[in-house]
Structure formats: structure tokens, C-alpha cells
Design a protein around this motif. Structure first.
Motif, short mmCIF file in Angstrom:
data_model
loop_
_atom_site.label_atom_id
_atom_site.label_comp_id
_atom_site.label_asym_id
_atom_site.label_seq_id
_atom_site.Cartn_x
_atom_site.Cartn_y
_atom_site.Cartn_z
N GLU A 24 0.96 -1.11 -0.07
CA GLU A 24 0.18 -0.07 0.08
C GLU A 24 0.86 1.31 0.16
O GLU A 24 2.26 1.07 0.27
CB GLU A 24 -0.92 0.05 1.09
CG GLU A 24 -1.94 -1.08 1.48
CD GLU A 24 -2.54 -1.12 2.76
OE1 GLU A 24 -2.76 -0.21 3.41
OE2 GLU A 24 -3.32 -2.27 2.83
N GLN A 43 -4.81 11.01 2.75
CA GLN A 43 -5.82 10.59 1.86
C GLN A 43 -5.35 11.42 0.63
O GLN A 43 -5.32 10.91 -0.50
CB GLN A 43 -7.02 10.99 2.22
CG GLN A 43 -7.77 10.13 3.38
CD GLN A 43 -8.94 10.88 4.07
OE1 GLN A 43 -9.46 11.83 3.74
NE2 GLN A 43 -9.55 9.84 4.88
N ARG A 47 -4.53 9.62 -3.40
CA ARG A 47 -5.20 10.07 -4.54
C ARG A 47 -4.12 10.39 -5.58
O ARG A 47 -4.43 9.95 -6.80
CB ARG A 47 -6.26 11.19 -4.20
CG ARG A 47 -7.57 10.42 -3.63
CD ARG A 47 -8.56 11.83 -3.71
NE ARG A 47 -8.35 12.86 -2.50
CZ ARG A 47 -8.81 12.64 -1.40
NH1 ARG A 47 -9.42 11.67 -0.94
NH2 ARG A 47 -8.42 13.65 -0.80
N LYS A 68 -14.29 -3.19 -2.08
CA LYS A 68 -14.49 -2.01 -1.84
C LYS A 68 -14.18 -1.32 -0.40
O LYS A 68 -13.79 -2.21 0.47
CB LYS A 68 -16.14 -1.70 -1.65
CG LYS A 68 -16.64 -1.90 -3.04
CD LYS A 68 -18.37 -1.77 -2.93
CE LYS A 68 -18.76 -2.15 -4.51
NZ LYS A 68 -20.32 -1.64 -4.31
N ARG A 69 -13.84 -0.11 -0.12
CA ARG A 69 -13.49 0.54 1.10
C ARG A 69 -12.30 0.04 1.68
O ARG A 69 -12.01 0.00 3.01
CB ARG A 69 -14.67 0.23 2.27
CG ARG A 69 -16.04 0.50 1.77
CD ARG A 69 -16.47 1.98 1.87
NE ARG A 69 -16.38 2.59 3.32
CZ ARG A 69 -16.41 3.77 3.51
NH1 ARG A 69 -16.52 4.78 2.63
NH2 ARG A 69 -15.98 4.15 4.77
N LYS A 70 -11.45 -0.53 0.89
CA LYS A 70 -10.10 -0.82 1.17
C LYS A 70 -9.05 0.20 0.62
O LYS A 70 -9.22 0.45 -0.51
CB LYS A 70 -9.74 -2.28 0.82
CG LYS A 70 -10.48 -3.24 1.79
CD LYS A 70 -10.04 -4.45 1.35
CE LYS A 70 -10.79 -5.51 2.30
NZ LYS A 70 -10.52 -7.01 1.99
N PRO A 71 -7.95 0.49 1.19
CA PRO A 71 -6.71 1.25 0.34
C PRO A 71 -6.47 0.56 -0.95
O PRO A 71 -6.41 -0.94 -0.83
CB PRO A 71 -5.69 1.10 1.29
CG PRO A 71 -6.01 0.51 2.79
CD PRO A 71 -7.47 0.06 2.28
N ASN A 72 -6.04 1.18 -1.75
CA ASN A 72 -5.57 0.67 -3.13
C ASN A 72 -4.29 -0.02 -2.83
O ASN A 72 -3.55 0.27 -2.00
CB ASN A 72 -4.98 1.57 -4.16
CG ASN A 72 -6.44 2.38 -4.76
OD1 ASN A 72 -7.55 1.76 -4.90
ND2 ASN A 72 -6.08 3.51 -5.20
#
Length: 77
Positions: A24, A43, A47, A68-72
Motif C-alpha cells: 500500500e 488521503q 489520491r 470496496k472500502r479498502k486502500p489501493n
């Protein structure tokens, strides 16, 4: 926080990773250094990193879909 400097630091760290390493964005920095950033800065840089990846500014990695809702998450090629 200078996002371009941080992106350069991230790129430098990526070059040292072994092929196949999952990571991550936060894993590319010292934990204390990352923790000293505000949530908004973390954040925002996440991005910025994602956009740089999509624009081809970061080579030798690919994004992994984790749901969904997890870091890339990314993997070093």
C-alpha cells in the motif's frame, strides 16, 4: 507536504522492492513519517499517487483489486 517530493520518495522505494511484493502507499514510507501526516494529507497523497499511476508516471507496478472500502494495493512487477 510537497506531493511531488513524496512521489519521488515513493518511486525510489518501489525500485528497491522485490518483484511480486504487494504494498500500500503507506508501506513506502517510514511508519513514523507517515503517522505524522494528518488524515487529510494521507488521503490526498493516496489520491495523488493513484492518479500518477493511472497517468503512467509510476512504472513497474500494477494495481490489485481488493474490494470496496479498502486502500489501493499495488504489486511490483
Amino acid at each position: 507536504m510537497n506531493e511531488l517530493e513524496w512521489l519521488n520518495k515513493a518511486n525510489d522505494k518501489i525500485t528497491t522492492l522485490a518483484s511480486g511484493t504487494k504494498f500500500e502507499v503507506k508501506d513506502l514510507f517510514d511508519s513514523l513519517e507517515w503517522a505524522n501526516l494528518s488524515a487529510k494529507e494521507r488521503q490526498g497523497f493516496g489520491r495523488y499517487f493513484s492518479t500518477a499511476y493511472k497517468n503512467g508516471q509510476i512504472n513497474s507496478i500494477y494495481r490489485v483489486e481488493d474490494g470496496k472500502r479498502k486502500p489501493n494495493r499495488y504489486v511490483k512487477e
